[in-house]
Design a protein around this motif. Structure first.
Motif, PDB file in Angstrom:
ATOM      1  N   TYR A  59       0.811  -1.221   0.000  1.00 10.83           N
ATOM      2  CA  TYR A  59       0.000   0.000   0.000  1.00 10.83           C
ATOM      3  C   TYR A  59       0.843   1.269   0.000  1.00 10.83           C
ATOM      4  O   TYR A  59       0.324   2.367   0.186  1.00 10.83           O
ATOM      5  N   GLN A  60       2.156   1.104  -0.209  1.00  9.90           N
ATOM      6  CA  GLN A  60       3.076   2.231  -0.392  1.00  9.90           C
ATOM      7  C   GLN A  60       2.996   3.239   0.744  1.00  9.90           C
ATOM      8  O   GLN A  60       2.872   4.440   0.532  1.00  9.90           O
ATOM      9  N   TYR A  61       3.084   2.705   1.969  1.00 12.31           N
ATOM     10  CA  TYR A  61       3.103   3.582   3.128  1.00 12.31           C
ATOM     11  C   TYR A  61       4.371   4.439   3.110  1.00 12.31           C
ATOM     12  O   TYR A  61       5.419   4.002   2.613  1.00 12.31           O
ATOM     13  N   PRO A  62       4.329   5.659   3.654  1.00 13.81           N
ATOM     14  CA  PRO A  62       5.515   6.522   3.671  1.00 13.81           C
ATOM     15  C   PRO A  62       6.636   5.905   4.506  1.00 13.81           C
ATOM     16  O   PRO A  62       6.393   5.160   5.452  1.00 13.81           O
ATOM     17  N   ARG A  63       7.864   6.263   4.176  1.00 16.73           N
ATOM     18  CA  ARG A  63       9.037   5.640   4.782  1.00 16.73           C
ATOM     19  C   ARG A  63       9.063   5.795   6.305  1.00 16.73           C
ATOM     20  O   ARG A  63       9.467   4.866   7.009  1.00 16.73           O
ATOM     21  N   PHE A  64       8.634   6.938   6.826  1.00 21.47           N
ATOM     22  CA  PHE A  64       8.749   7.141   8.262  1.00 21.47           C
ATOM     23  C   PHE A  64       7.791   6.248   9.056  1.00 21.47           C
ATOM     24  O   PHE A  64       7.929   6.106  10.270  1.00 21.47           O
ATOM     25  N   LEU A  65       6.828   5.609   8.380  1.00 21.31           N
ATOM     26  CA  LEU A  65       5.909   4.690   9.041  1.00 21.31           C
ATOM     27  C   LEU A  65       6.285   3.220   8.830  1.00 21.31           C
ATOM     28  O   LEU A  65       5.599   2.335   9.332  1.00 21.31           O
ATOM     29  N   THR A  66       7.352   2.975   8.081  1.00 18.35           N
ATOM     30  CA  THR A  66       7.665   1.591   7.699  1.00 18.35           C
ATOM     31  C   THR A  66       9.081   1.188   8.101  1.00 18.35           C
ATOM     32  O   THR A  66       9.683   0.319   7.464  1.00 18.35           O
ATOM     33  N   LYS A  67       9.612   1.765   9.164  1.00 19.15           N
ATOM     34  CA  LYS A  67      11.001   1.497   9.533  1.00 19.15           C
ATOM     35  C   LYS A  67      11.244   0.030   9.850  1.00 19.15           C
ATOM     36  O   LYS A  67      12.226  -0.565   9.394  1.00 19.15           O
ATOM     37  N   ARG A  68      10.364  -0.594  10.627  1.00 14.80           N
ATOM     38  CA  ARG A  68      10.603  -1.985  10.991  1.00 14.80           C
ATOM     39  C   ARG A  68      10.454  -2.892   9.774  1.00 14.80           C
ATOM     40  O   ARG A  68      11.256  -3.810   9.562  1.00 14.80           O
TER      41      ARG A  68
END
Length: 272
Positions: free
Chosen positions: A65-74
């Motif tokens: 769903y192409q979440y922004p990078r700052f929400l997908t660190k783990r």
């Protein structure tokens, strides 16, 4: 069972073992998938690859769903660790990698022949590893869950499959595949109840959309009867098997040109 379950056991006594079923199924199948397709070198490079992959897989919807990078660190951290392991794997000479599936080396050779580098090969094969392992582990969990919640099927399944364990080999896989209609029906019923397939299309022009989530098709009472919320494998027994699994309301693996090409491998791996 005690030996294979030892890393996951919560408690045990003389008659039983208490363990987290989803974790056990997931790690077992991911390790088995890695061994079958890449041999034992991959797990030797990164013994923690299975739990790392599972952590990534559970968060992989963020990538889809192409979440922004700052929400997908783990999610990105677990993915990158998987990719590093695969890069190290493809840096090892092929002569030192044994037990892998024939097409693993074939894909690597084809990619190298057109100039694809090791890092990009690793990224591509991580995607293959993802496809191999993302659904079989979950389906195995749901099959066991439905059987354990409906214990009346346990003894019939044991009786039907016992001949597969009578020979000199550990298990007769062809017998399980060809001579166990109840086991097959349990597989189909599990897919009906637990699968949640989806298809994605890019709209390039004005389009009339007439689609429905595949999962809803599996609960059509006009096709499966008025007990669609119940676990009833017998609905797939006998002539009904072919009728239902070839019908328009059966889509656990998608449909059309994008139907999952690994559906037959997934069936054998999960049932066996």
């Amino acid at each position: 069972m005690r030996k294979s379950c030892a890393p996951y056991t919560i408690s045990q006594d003389d008659a039983s073992i208490n363990l987290p079923l989803m974790q056990w199924c997931s790690e077992y199948f991911v390790r088995a998938g890695g061994l079958a397709y890449f041999g034992d070198m991959l797990s030797a490079i990164d013994p923690q690859l299975a739990p790392t992959f599972i952590a990534f897989d559970d968060l992989s919807w963020q990538a889809i769903y192409q979440y922004p990078r700052f929400l997908t660190k783990r999610m990105r951290s677990e993915r990158d660790q998987n990719q590093r392991a695969f890069k190290k794997y493809f840096e090892v000479p092929q002569s030192q990698r044994t037990g892998d599936a024939w097409f693993t080396k074939t894909m690597e050779n084809e990619l190298r022949a057109i100039g694809v580098g090791t890092e990009d090969i690793a990224k591509l094969l991580v995607t293959l590893h993802w496809a191999i392992n993302t659904n079989t582990r979950k389906t195995a969990f749901w099959m066991l869950t439905y059987i354990l919640r409906n214990p009346s099927y346990i003894e019939p399944l044991r009786k039907e499959t016992e001949k597969a364990f009578d020979g000199e080999n550990l298990v007769d896989l062809d017998y399980l595949h060809d001579n166990c209609p109840l086991l097959e029906a349990v597989w189909f019923e599990t897919l009906r109840l637990a699968s949640n397939a989806a298809s994605v299309r890019r709209v390039a022009e004005d389009t009339v959309i007439g689609v429905i989530p595949y999962r809803l098709l599996h609960f059509d009472e006009s096709v499966y009867g008025n007990n669609v919320l119940e676990f009833k494998p017998e609905r797939f027994m006998g002539p009904a098997n072919e009728k239902l699994t070839r019908g328009d309301s059966w889509r656990p693996f998608g449909g059309g040109k994008t139907m999952c090409s690994g559906r037959h491998v997934a069936k054998r791996a999960t049932r066996e």
